[in-house]
Structures are given as structure tokens and as C-alpha cells.
Design an enzyme around this catalytic site. Sequence first.
Site, short mmCIF file in Angstrom:
data_model
loop_
_atom_site.label_atom_id
_atom_site.label_comp_id
_atom_site.label_asym_id
_atom_site.label_seq_id
_atom_site.Cartn_x
_atom_site.Cartn_y
_atom_site.Cartn_z
N GLY A 239 0.57 -1.18 -0.18
CA GLY A 239 -0.07 -0.05 -0.17
C GLY A 239 0.75 1.16 0.14
O GLY A 239 0.26 2.49 0.07
N GLU A 275 3.91 -6.67 1.71
CA GLU A 275 3.36 -7.17 0.39
C GLU A 275 3.54 -5.82 -0.76
O GLU A 275 2.18 -5.44 -0.99
CB GLU A 275 2.09 -7.69 0.58
N GLY A 277 3.42 -3.96 -3.91
CA GLY A 277 3.23 -4.06 -5.27
C GLY A 277 3.60 -2.87 -5.99
O GLY A 277 4.69 -2.55 -6.34
N ARG A 278 2.86 -1.71 -5.96
CA ARG A 278 3.04 -0.37 -6.59
C ARG A 278 4.40 0.09 -6.49
O ARG A 278 4.92 0.57 -7.26
CB ARG A 278 1.83 0.40 -6.17
N ARG A 314 -6.26 2.80 -15.63
CA ARG A 314 -6.31 3.82 -14.53
C ARG A 314 -6.92 5.32 -14.44
O ARG A 314 -7.91 5.47 -13.67
CB ARG A 314 -4.79 3.81 -13.73
N CYS A 346 -14.33 3.45 -28.34
CA CYS A 346 -15.79 4.26 -28.64
C CYS A 346 -16.17 4.42 -27.14
O CYS A 346 -17.26 4.07 -26.93
CB CYS A 346 -16.48 3.63 -29.39
N TYR A 375 -0.40 -1.88 -12.12
CA TYR A 375 -1.87 -1.88 -12.65
C TYR A 375 -1.94 -1.17 -13.79
O TYR A 375 -3.10 -0.52 -13.97
CB TYR A 375 -2.92 -1.01 -11.32
C1 LIG Z 1 -3.12 -5.03 -3.58
C2 LIG Z 1 -2.67 -5.32 -2.61
C3 LIG Z 1 -1.35 -5.47 -1.95
C4 LIG Z 1 -0.51 -4.72 -2.85
O1 LIG Z 1 -0.78 -3.07 -2.69
P1 LIG Z 1 0.13 -1.94 -3.36
O2 LIG Z 1 -0.67 -0.81 -2.94
O3 LIG Z 1 0.37 -2.25 -4.69
O4 LIG Z 1 1.18 -2.08 -2.68
C5 LIG Z 1 -0.70 -6.16 -1.12
N1 LIG Z 1 -1.65 -6.97 -0.43
C6 LIG Z 1 -2.80 -7.11 -0.73
C7 LIG Z 1 -3.70 -8.34 0.33
C8 LIG Z 1 -3.57 -6.56 -1.51
O5 LIG Z 1 -4.58 -6.80 -1.90
#
Ligand SMILES: *Cc1c(COP(=O)(O)O)cnc(C)c1O
Length: 421
Positions: A239, A275, A277-278, A314, A346, A375
Amino acid sequence: MDHFLYRGGILHAEDVAIPDIAAVVGTPFYVYSAATLTRHYRLFTEALSPLPHLVCFAIKSLSNVAVLKLLGDLGAGMDVVSGGEYLRARAAGVPGDRIVFSGVGKTRAEMRLALEGGIRQFNIESEPEMRALSEVAAAMGVTAPVTVRVNPDVDAKTHAKIATGKSENKFGIPIARASEVYAEIARLPGLRAVGIDVHIGSQLTDLAPFEAAFTKLRETTLALRAEGHDIRRLDLGGGLGIPYTRGNEAPPLPTDYGAMIHRVLGDLDCEIEIEPGRLISGNAGLLVAGVIYVKNGEGRDFLILDAAMNDLVRPAMYEAHHDIVPVIEGAPGGPTQPFDVVGPVCETGDTFARARELPLLAEGDLVAFRSAGAYGAVMASEYNTRPLVPEVLVQGDHFAVIRARPTFDEILGRDTIPEWL
Ligand SMILES: *Cc1c(COP(=O)(O)O)cnc(C)c1O
């Protein structure tokens, strides 16, 4: 920091000029920088050291197997939210004991898949899921390591579609029920609680909601231990946000995030899992597109690109901003004009930006969307029968296509006309 810089007025991905990739691959395409992915992963491992930790890359943000192999080879774990993502992690060579399984709707088939292949833990999100996993594991004669995702009822102060930590969201179990739920886990066959999990949302630009959630997690961990549950693993979710506008925002750095984790949780003698991601993938990717037409409208000019909302959803889905830059740099102080930047789909929703100030661009010119690594490709579709956008990975002075653009024969070949038609 990323590795997409102008050299001699031409945008490069590391040491490769973007037009050189476009000449081989055609547009649109995503391009990722191996050096940037590596750097972002290491920022997290450094921020958490010397606490025992595992950085599990959230595959859902960017799931190409080549990217997973790059990160997996550096030692990263993986956070998966489906059986398909689990198979991607395994295909990238990541061992099961570095894979955590998140998500509110794991099916029994997905549970079996992960238990057969090996799994570090399931992050359980509901009591029905907990009971289903107990049945599946017991029937297989194995024990499933689990954490419970608790919902701390904290406002992540992010876009409503990606906030997950309030009690009205579908995620996790209310933190006040943790005691009851862990007691039931202890009674159920086939389950062993190894830790506790929280994830409050995505694109957080302030550490305060994290700190509020982690403080509640700390209290709950101590309470659960007092009740006899040996909680030794804290999964803190992902997050952490990234800057989407150069120069304007300054979201907290992984170092600050790590320091806060040390301060709030460092004395609990737990292994820390995160965890992200972004933050790992977002600024490690560009979407490169070509200008099909410049259309002069009434009071506004449209830049019609060969990329569309199906390639990068997005802006349409989250009102997200992406910086858009010309691949051939405009002269400093040179003329600019406002463009509405749109794709060919469209739908009026197929608008990337309104009145965006850009150098004068013409048919055939290339532009790049920054911060498109997370994403982006993973949410792409073939809406309007536009072939799924290809992906390219750059490392140093070389690049490879890591997902080819499908041909129209492949696309049409997926449909079947029943014999009775
Ligand atoms: C989406 C998600 C993440 C990653 O979130 P980011 O904002 O991309 O870091 C980690 N854990 C869980 C459970 C998620 O659903």
C-alpha cells in the site's frame, strides 16, 4: 528514482533508446526497467533490516513471469491473490515457502493447488473461508499455515476504490473478533496459526494510517499471545504510495516506513512480512504510444493515441493522473499547447488527460506515460478487439519482449462457432 531519462533529447529506458524498441515492437507497448525494479525491492529489504523479514511482491500489480523471476532471484517472496498468480510465481521459480496467498474469495480448488505445490501461509479473510480451508487441508492430511487478516477500521485516506481497511470494506475480519477466530483455528483440524495480517489499502501517501493500523496489530498480537497463540509473523500488507506527478507529491519513502515499523513492532520478536506492489513496479514501467492523429476540435485539440483505456485503465477507472511525456524531448522553453489526450476506443471514458500542456506533437510522434508499471498491463483487456498490449523488459543496453502482441489470428482463434449455428 527510476531509470527512464533523456539522453541527447531522446527518452531512454536504462541504456536503450525508446524509439529503438518501438521500431522492433510497434506501439503501444509497456517497457520495464530491471534496474528500477531491483532498486525498489532493495529499498524495502534495507529498510527492514536487521529485523527478520520477507518482502513479498504483490504480483497483482505486475505479473509477467519474467519480472517475477527477476525479483524472485533477488530473494523476494510473492503475494498472490489467485490460483493463476500462484502458478505464475511457481513458473518464475519461486519456491512455495516464499508465497503467501491473500484474497477474499479463495476457492477450494485454489486452496488444494497451493497446499499441493507448497505455501508459506494463507491469509484468511473470513470465517467461512477458514472452515473451508480446514476441511480441504484435513482431507489432504496436511496442515495449512494461516494468518488472519484483521480489519483495523482505519481510514487509509486514499481513493475509495482502493481503500480496504474500514469496517465497511469487504476485507478481513473485524479486529475485535480476533480472539474468537484464533480460538476456533486452534480447535479446527488442518490449520495452524503462524501469524496475523493486515492490509489497509493502496496508494497511501501518509504513514499515519499505517501507524494506526500497526499499533492495533501490536495490541492484538500481545493479546493473542496472552491467550496462548504463538504469533511470530506479522504480515503488514502493501500500500505504500508513489509520486504520480513529478515534483509535486512526496509520499513517504520505504526508509521512513521501515523506521516506523521498527519503532512500532520491532520489539515483538516477530518476522515481518510486507506485500508491496505499486512501490516496486509503478515507477519501473512506461506505456509508450504513438500519435495517430492530431484533431483540432472546438476550443480544444485532441491528441489521438494508439493506446487506449483497454491498455491503461487507471485514468478511466480511478481518475488517476499519469505524467505524459514526449519521447523526443521538446526544446527547453519551446512552444507547448494544451491537448486532450485520448485513445481510439468508442467511449468518452477513453480519455487519459484533459488540457494537458505538451510540446507541439504531430502524427507518428511517440509519447510515454510515466508510472505505468503497476496496475497497467495486468488490467489490460482486448476491448474493441485491440490486441493485448505487449511487454518489454530492459536491462542495461539490451531488451527483450517478455509478452508478445497477439496476432489477430490468435485472437479470432479463441472464439468458437458452435456446430449448430
Ligand atoms: C493490492 C494488495 C497489495 C499491494 O498493494 P500495493 O498498493 O500495490 O502495494 C498487497 N496486499 C494485498 C492483500 C493486496 O490486496
